[in-house]
Design a protein around this motif. Structure first.
Motif, PDB file in Angstrom:
ATOM      1  N   PRO A 195       0.844  -1.203   0.000  1.00 23.76           N
ATOM      2  CA  PRO A 195       0.000   0.000   0.000  1.00 23.76           C
ATOM      3  C   PRO A 195       0.875   1.247   0.000  1.00 23.76           C
ATOM      4  N   ARG A 196       0.366   2.312  -0.551  1.00 21.97           N
ATOM      5  CA  ARG A 196       1.139   3.550  -0.615  1.00 21.97           C
ATOM      6  C   ARG A 196       1.509   3.999   0.797  1.00 21.97           C
ATOM      7  N   PRO A 197       2.797   4.109   1.094  1.00 23.75           N
ATOM      8  CA  PRO A 197       3.191   4.480   2.457  1.00 23.75           C
ATOM      9  C   PRO A 197       2.968   5.960   2.730  1.00 23.75           C
ATOM     10  N   ARG A 198       2.734   6.286   3.980  1.00 27.06           N
ATOM     11  CA  ARG A 198       2.687   7.685   4.381  1.00 27.06           C
ATOM     12  C   ARG A 198       4.120   8.163   4.579  1.00 27.06           C
ATOM     13  N   THR A 199       4.390   9.406   4.234  1.00 27.34           N
ATOM     14  CA  THR A 199       5.730   9.959   4.403  1.00 27.34           C
ATOM     15  C   THR A 199       5.779  10.902   5.594  1.00 27.34           C
ATOM     16  N   GLN A 200       6.991  11.058   6.130  1.00 30.33           N
ATOM     17  CA  GLN A 200       7.250  11.964   7.251  1.00 30.33           C
ATOM     18  C   GLN A 200       6.269  11.723   8.406  1.00 30.33           C
ATOM     19  N   ILE A 201       6.267  10.489   8.894  1.00 35.04           N
ATOM     20  CA  ILE A 201       5.377  10.092   9.990  1.00 35.04           C
ATOM     21  C   ILE A 201       5.953  10.591  11.314  1.00 35.04           C
ATOM     22  N   PRO A 202       5.208  11.398  12.063  1.00 37.31           N
ATOM     23  CA  PRO A 202       5.727  11.896  13.346  1.00 37.31           C
ATOM     24  C   PRO A 202       5.642  10.836  14.444  1.00 37.31           C
ATOM     25  N   VAL A 203       6.716  10.707  15.200  1.00 39.43           N
ATOM     26  CA  VAL A 203       6.749   9.779  16.335  1.00 39.43           C
ATOM     27  C   VAL A 203       7.289  10.540  17.541  1.00 39.43           C
ATOM     28  N   LEU A 204       6.499  10.613  18.603  1.00 36.66           N
ATOM     29  CA  LEU A 204       6.901  11.314  19.821  1.00 36.66           C
ATOM     30  C   LEU A 204       7.811  10.414  20.655  1.00 36.66           C
ATOM     31  N   SER A 205       8.888  10.980  21.187  1.00 42.62           N
ATOM     32  CA  SER A 205       9.811  10.207  22.017  1.00 42.62           C
ATOM     33  C   SER A 205       9.114   9.758  23.296  1.00 42.62           C
ATOM     34  N   PRO A 206       9.617   8.715  23.961  1.00 43.44           N
ATOM     35  CA  PRO A 206       8.977   8.209  25.190  1.00 43.44           C
ATOM     36  C   PRO A 206       8.816   9.271  26.272  1.00 43.44           C
TER      37      PRO A 206
END
Length: 281
Positions: A195-206
């Motif tokens: 499937p078409r991937p999403r780009t620039q996915i935000p991930v918050l640090s722990p």
């Protein structure tokens, strides 16, 4: 002179320098167009020189126009494209007798340049398909145009060559790509059935103090694919940051597949397929 190209005959007529000074301290880069001998042949200088060669009548197009609009990843040695009717061109210049509509031309840095939408129209319909998408990714990332702007422009040029490629390319454009390598990687995944991937996915640090951005991936599986360029090894500080980043992202439950230039397409797809199956259980 300030190091920028100039028309030699104009400078002589205006008395800004003598013929001796012109010959001794400058060199011709186009017929009757000169730069200082020590000036580096940057794309911007070459583009300005080519435009002056047209007696300021040509319109800068293609990659040279994209660079003026702010696109990254344009090499200094690419040919300068001009929309101007003259088949006898100097080395490093390409002229095209294309039709331009009035709102497809604007002035940037004092130069006549195709608009961002027209530049995208030209880039998307020429050259290898993957390269065309990468160039469109960079242009749209650098400007405020949308794919619909290029589609509207294309409707006014229905009999132009390359419209089928342009249509396919616009469907796959993603301004989240930060390099041509990321574009190629994204298209490789799509071409192999993912499937078409999403780009620039935000991930918050722990600890909630930092936000990381993953190149591309699928949030429902927490699977990401990232391209590692040479910049990741340019300093000890960046290397330390990358270690901390990788640990934080893993702690948040993400599985990241890292891709480098020497990895084969087969290897990349095999690794992504293996992770996809694992995370589907």
């Amino acid at each position: 002179m300030d190091g920028e190209p100039f028309i030699g005959s104009e400078a002589l007529a205006a008395g800004r320098l003598t013929r001796h000074e012109l010959r001794r301290y400058h060199r011709a880069v186009m017929p009757d167009v000169y730069v200082e001998r020590r000036a580096e042949p940057s794309l911007h200088r070459r583009t300005t020189a080519a435009w002056l060669w047209t007696q300021r009548e040509g319109v800068i197009a293609g990659l040279a126009a994209a660079s003026l609009h702010g696109s990254k990843w344009v090499d200094d040695d690419v040919p300068v494209e001009l929309i101007w009717r003259n088949a006898r061109t100097p080395t490093g210049v390409i002229t095209r007798a294309d039709t331009l509509i009035e709102d497809e031309v604007l002035t940037l840095d004092g130069l006549l340049v195709t608009s961002a939408a027209r530049t995208g129209f030209d880039l998307g319909r020429r050259g290898p398909f993957v390269t065309a998408v990468a160039r469109l990714d960079a242009l749209i990332r650098a400007t405020d145009i949308k794919t619909v702007d290029i589609e509207i422009l294309a409707a006014a040029h229905r009999h132009t060559r390359g419209l089928r490629q342009l249509e396919r390319a616009l469907d796959l454009v993603d301004a989240g790509a930060e390099s041509p390598q990321e574009t190629r990687l994204r298209l490789l995944l799509i071409r192999n059935g993912f499937p078409r991937p999403r780009t620039q996915i935000p991930v918050l640090s722990p600890d909630g103090y930092r936000t990381y951005y993953l190149d591309m991936g699928w949030e429902d599986r927490k699977l990401a694919v990232e391209y590692d360029g040479d910049h990741h090894r340019t300093s000890k500080e960046l290397y330390a940051y990358e270690i901390r980043r990788a640990e934080d992202i893993a702690t948040m439950g993400w599985h990241v597949i890292r891709v480098a230039a020497r990895h084969s397409e087969f290897d990349v797809i095999q690794r992504v397929e293996r992770a996809w199956r694992l995370l589907s259980r």
